[in-house]
Design an enzyme around this catalytic site. Structure first.
Site, PDB file in Angstrom:
ATOM      1  N   ARG A  72      -5.208  -2.266  10.087  1.00 20.76           N
ATOM      2  CA  ARG A  72      -3.838  -2.034  10.550  1.00 20.76           C
ATOM      3  C   ARG A  72      -2.821  -2.687   9.610  1.00 20.76           C
ATOM      4  NH1 ARG A  72      -0.799  -4.583  15.248  1.00 20.76           N
ATOM      5  NH2 ARG A  72       0.811  -3.053  15.788  1.00 20.76           N
ATOM      6  N   HIS A  76       0.156  -0.593   7.858  1.00 24.91           N
ATOM      7  CA  HIS A  76       1.564  -0.934   8.066  1.00 24.91           C
ATOM      8  C   HIS A  76       2.236  -1.311   6.754  1.00 24.91           C
ATOM      9  CE1 HIS A  76       2.158  -1.394  12.631  1.00 24.91           C
ATOM     10  NE2 HIS A  76       1.035  -0.707  12.425  1.00 24.91           N
ATOM     11  N   ASP A  77       1.494  -1.895   5.841  1.00 26.51           N
ATOM     12  CA  ASP A  77       2.051  -2.190   4.530  1.00 26.51           C
ATOM     13  C   ASP A  77       2.398  -0.910   3.785  1.00 26.51           C
ATOM     14  OD1 ASP A  77       2.739  -3.662   2.169  1.00 26.51           O
ATOM     15  OD2 ASP A  77       0.764  -3.174   1.357  1.00 26.51           O
ATOM     16  N   ASP A  84       2.356  -2.322  -1.396  1.00 21.50           N
ATOM     17  CA  ASP A  84       2.856  -3.355  -2.303  1.00 21.50           C
ATOM     18  C   ASP A  84       2.853  -4.745  -1.672  1.00 21.50           C
ATOM     19  OD1 ASP A  84       4.878  -3.131  -0.450  1.00 21.50           O
ATOM     20  OD2 ASP A  84       6.485  -2.874  -1.910  1.00 21.50           O
ATOM     21  N   SER A  86       4.320  -5.879   0.828  1.00 20.50           N
ATOM     22  CA  SER A  86       5.606  -6.345   1.347  1.00 20.50           C
ATOM     23  C   SER A  86       5.484  -6.860   2.778  1.00 20.50           C
ATOM     24  CB  SER A  86       6.643  -5.225   1.282  1.00 20.50           C
ATOM     25  OG  SER A  86       6.208  -4.083   2.002  1.00 20.50           O
ATOM     26  N   ASN A 104       5.560  -4.833  14.139  1.00 23.31           N
ATOM     27  CA  ASN A 104       4.647  -5.621  13.304  1.00 23.31           C
ATOM     28  C   ASN A 104       4.296  -6.983  13.877  1.00 23.31           C
ATOM     29  OD1 ASN A 104       4.341  -3.732  11.220  1.00 23.31           O
ATOM     30  ND2 ASN A 104       6.131  -4.462  10.112  1.00 23.31           N
ATOM     31  N   HIS A 201      -7.980   4.230  14.876  1.00 17.39           N
ATOM     32  CA  HIS A 201      -7.815   3.626  16.203  1.00 17.39           C
ATOM     33  C   HIS A 201      -9.135   3.494  16.948  1.00 17.39           C
ATOM     34  CE1 HIS A 201      -3.214   4.292  16.913  1.00 17.39           C
ATOM     35  NE2 HIS A 201      -3.484   3.262  16.121  1.00 17.39           N
TER      36      HIS A 201
END
Length: 332
Positions: A72, A76-77, A84, A86, A104, A201
């Site tokens: 996950r 999400h990144d 990257d 972040s 997040n 999932h």
């Protein structure tokens, strides 16, 4: 079952996956992404791959739920500013980072990435990016949870931007199938890629706050979301009386990577509205793919690994756009 006795590099799945060739014809491959390579660290930092694999294997032995967390975290990144790292950056007095977004706040796995980065900075200073560590950790987490083994290109650079407002680019639990197709299509993913990635999932849990709107006063005509199995809805209602933060597994086992997620969708037991929409929504194509994956786990595994390779190339940064962070939690 979590694999703990067979090393990743000697497994049949790994040997098969190592033969997969990355085709530069994919629309997701920019000039920067095309410069990445599977053997990027073979001479630059030979210990990089092994260090990540050992760390992930040991972490999952202690806490198997980290498999879902690492997968996950990588997703999400990539979906916010590209792959990257972040999402790993901490907030400062001047800036509120991505990880502070409500979408997040439940992310985990930061400490494992930090630990790997510390070891690799000692062994190969300034060479292994946090973005590559995260991509490798997600790949290895899937494998050690019983999923497919696959190779990925490396050489990503770490981004310098992380802002809370950018998290709006993430898919939402309440998205319908059209919303999902639009969002994933914007990133170059096919309908099949969307359904395969949703199959991630099969690992992990959802909090009651993410689906409680489906259990009561769903819309003007229905108390409960009609696409949800009524017995399942009753069970969830009882569970969620414990509070919005109560975790419920997506599949039969939240630590095993398999195709149970799709089988449960066929039974009306998808937790999130966006999950069940893949079968019950207006797009028959997504429903056909759900049914195919429910009947054929091997097909799902092949498509999932291909979609993950694609996802790992989303908007990767080159030398002129990024850096190799010394500390994954802050820019240099």
């Amino acid at each position: 079952m979590i694999a703990t006795t067979t090393t990743f590099a000697s497994s049949p799945l790994f040997l098969i996956a190592a033969a997969v060739v990355l085709h530069n014809s994919t629309p997701l491959l920019s000039t920067t992404a095309a410069a990445l390579s599977v053997d990027y660290y073979s001479t630059r930092c030979p210990s990089a791959e092994t260090t990540v694999k050992i760390a992930v294997r040991h972490a999952l032995t202690a806490d198997p739920t980290l498999a879902a967390a690492l997968l996950r975290l990588h997703f999400h990144d990539c979906f916010i500013q590209g792959c990257d790292a972040s999402v790993l950056i901490d907030s400062t007095e001047e800036n509120t980072a991505e990880k502070e977004s409500p979408l997040n706040k439940s992310l985990r796995g930061y400490e494992l990435v930090d630990a790997v980065k510390l070891v690799l900075e000692e062994a190969c200073p300034g060479l292994v990016s946090c973005a590559d560590i995260l991509a490798m950790a997600a790949r290895d987490a899937v494998f050690f949870a019983g999923g497919p083994g696959y190779e990925i290109a490396k050489g990503r650079k770490d981004g310098r931007r992380s802002r809370i407002e950018d998290a709006v680019k993430l898919p939402q639990p309440g998205f319908n199938v059209s919303d999902l197709l639009t969002l994933f299509g914007r990133h170059g993913f096919s309908t099949r890629d969307l359904v395969a990635l949703a199959g991630g999932h099969t690992l992990g849990v959802a909090r009651c706050s993410s689906f409680k709107n489906r259990l009561t006063h769903f819309d003007a005509a229905h108390q409960v979301d009609p696409s949800m199995n009524s017995h399942f809805a009753g069970t969830l209602t009882q569970i969620c009386r414990l509070g919005d933060d109560t975790p419920v597994p997506f599949g039969y086992s939240p630590v095993t990577f398999d195709n149970d997620y799709f089988i449960l969708l066929q039974m009306g037991k998808g937790l999130l509205f966006s999950d069940q929409e893949l079968l019950s929504g207006s797009q028959t194509t997504t429903g056909e793919i759900v049914n195919a994956y429910a009947a054929n786990e091997a097909m799902f595994f092949v498509d999932f690994q291909q979609a993950m390779v694609k996802m790992g190339l989303l908007d990767v940064k080159g030398d002129d756009e990024g850096e190799v962070r010394v500390n994954c939690r802050r820019v240099n």
